[in-house]
Design a protein around this motif. Structure first.
Motif, PDB file in Angstrom:
ATOM      1  N   ASP A   1      -5.202  -0.487  -0.548  1.00 61.14           N
ATOM      2  CA  ASP A   1      -4.072  -0.087  -1.384  1.00 61.14           C
ATOM      3  C   ASP A   1      -3.586   1.331  -1.070  1.00 61.14           C
ATOM      4  O   ASP A   1      -2.467   1.696  -1.376  1.00 61.14           O
TER       5      ASP A   1
ATOM      6  N   ALA B   1      -3.577  -0.553  -8.060  1.00 56.33           N
ATOM      7  CA  ALA B   1      -3.018   0.730  -7.645  1.00 56.33           C
ATOM      8  C   ALA B   1      -2.171   1.309  -8.768  1.00 56.33           C
ATOM      9  O   ALA B   1      -1.495   0.572  -9.493  1.00 56.33           O
TER      10      ALA B   1
ATOM     11  N   HIS C   1       0.838  -1.193   0.000  1.00 53.61           N
ATOM     12  CA  HIS C   1       0.000   0.000   0.000  1.00 53.61           C
ATOM     13  C   HIS C   1       0.875   1.246   0.000  1.00 53.61           C
ATOM     14  O   HIS C   1       2.094   1.165   0.191  1.00 53.61           O
TER      15      HIS C   1
ATOM     16  N   ARG D   1      -8.699  -2.457  -1.833  1.00 51.27           N
ATOM     17  CA  ARG D   1      -7.947  -2.915  -2.994  1.00 51.27           C
ATOM     18  C   ARG D   1      -8.902  -3.574  -3.999  1.00 51.27           C
ATOM     19  O   ARG D   1      -8.867  -4.768  -4.234  1.00 51.27           O
TER      20      ARG D   1
ATOM     21  N   GLN E   1      -3.362  -6.801   3.308  1.00 53.82           N
ATOM     22  CA  GLN E   1      -3.527  -6.644   1.867  1.00 53.82           C
ATOM     23  C   GLN E   1      -4.914  -6.120   1.482  1.00 53.82           C
ATOM     24  O   GLN E   1      -5.275  -6.104   0.312  1.00 53.82           O
TER      25      GLN E   1
END
Length: 279
Positions: A229, A248, A195, A244, A226
């Motif tokens: 992002d 990204a 991220h 996410r 996870q």
């Protein structure tokens, strides 16, 4: 031999003795009036960014030529001004010692970041924003700034953030790279992969890092590292995280070759990437 001849002989001997004595005195005085050498000392002897030999080279004076210069005509101020204009030195003070040696006291430049701009050679900046050549013998382990910088959003605007990072060891361990977007938003690439952090600007730096640490401690372990992002701490008293659900946007980072440079010595380029310590 006539009395006149004897007198002339005595006078000739006296003149010869006087000439020898005068030449010896003149030679001695001449040696006292010429410089005997040059030396330099650093306020930080452990500096890896500049050495005493680098300082001597920055003077642009040949040591052999220096010994032919007269003390009373040597321009100490001009030499000091030349050294103070060097991008490697924070400040320099030039003095002449009693033995005729020119001595230079130097405070080396202290880089706080290395700047990479698209299509331009990289450079370091110090705390006052002065640019420093990156083509030196050693790689300096400082935060990396990546982005397009202009008069509206210059690299210097990030200095309060960099100063905070440098003075707080735990925060420094969290930050890998600092980038700036075209709109001026400051983006931090943390050492924790997966991220990015939208930092906004350089206001409320301590508060923003406190919010980020709280997110790492209380939210990320529960939601998953996870899951998001982008984590934004740009607004007061709130953290906004983007799921996410889309790729990204890529952040163009300098390559290892760009980071080290052709003259750098890279003695520790590996950055540990791990989850934060919750203690």
């Amino acid at each position: 031999m006539s009395r006149k001849s004897i007198l002339m002989c005595v006078l000739s001997i006296a003149v010869a003795v006087y000439m020898c004595f005068a030449m010896a005195i003149t030679t001695h005085l001449s040696s006292l009036d010429t410089l005997t050498g040059m030396s330099a000392s650093l306020t930080d002897p452990t500096s890896r960014f500049v050495s005493t030999s680098d300082v001597i080279r920055e003077t642009g004076i040949d040591p052999d030529t220096l010994r032919m210069c007269r003390r009373r005509t040597f321009n100490l101020q001009a030499l000091e001004d030349r050294l103070n204009s060097s991008d490697k030195l924070q400040s320099a003070n030039v003095t002449m010692l009693a033995n005729g040696r020119v001595h230079i006291d130097v405070t080396p430049m202290v880089p706080v970041a290395r700047v990479f701009e698209p299509g331009k050679p990289s450079y370091y900046i110090n705390a006052s924003g002065k640019r420093i050549s990156a083509q030196l013998r050693y790689h300096i382990d400082v935060p990396v700034l990546v982005g397009s910088f202009d008069s509206i959003h210059p690299a210097q605007r990030l200095l309060p953030l960099l100063d905070y990072i440098a003075s707080h060891r735990k925060v420094g361990a969290m930050v890998s790279t600092v980038t700036q977007e075209a709109d001026g938003n400051i983006i931090i690439i943390p050492t924790i992969v997966g991220h990015v952090v939208n930092f906004g600007d350089t206001s409320r730096v301590s508060e923003k890092f406190a919010m980020l640490r709280s997110f790492y401690r209380n939210v990320a372990p529960v939601k998953g590292w996870q899951t998001y992002d982008t984590i934004s701490v740009k607004w007061r008293d709130q953290v906004v995280a983007t799921h996410r659900n889309k790729p990204a946007p890529p952040v163009v980072l300098p390559t290892e070759e760009e980071k080290t440079g052709e003259l750098d010595i890279n003695d520790n380029e590996t950055v540990a990437k791990s989850t934060p310590n919750e203690n």
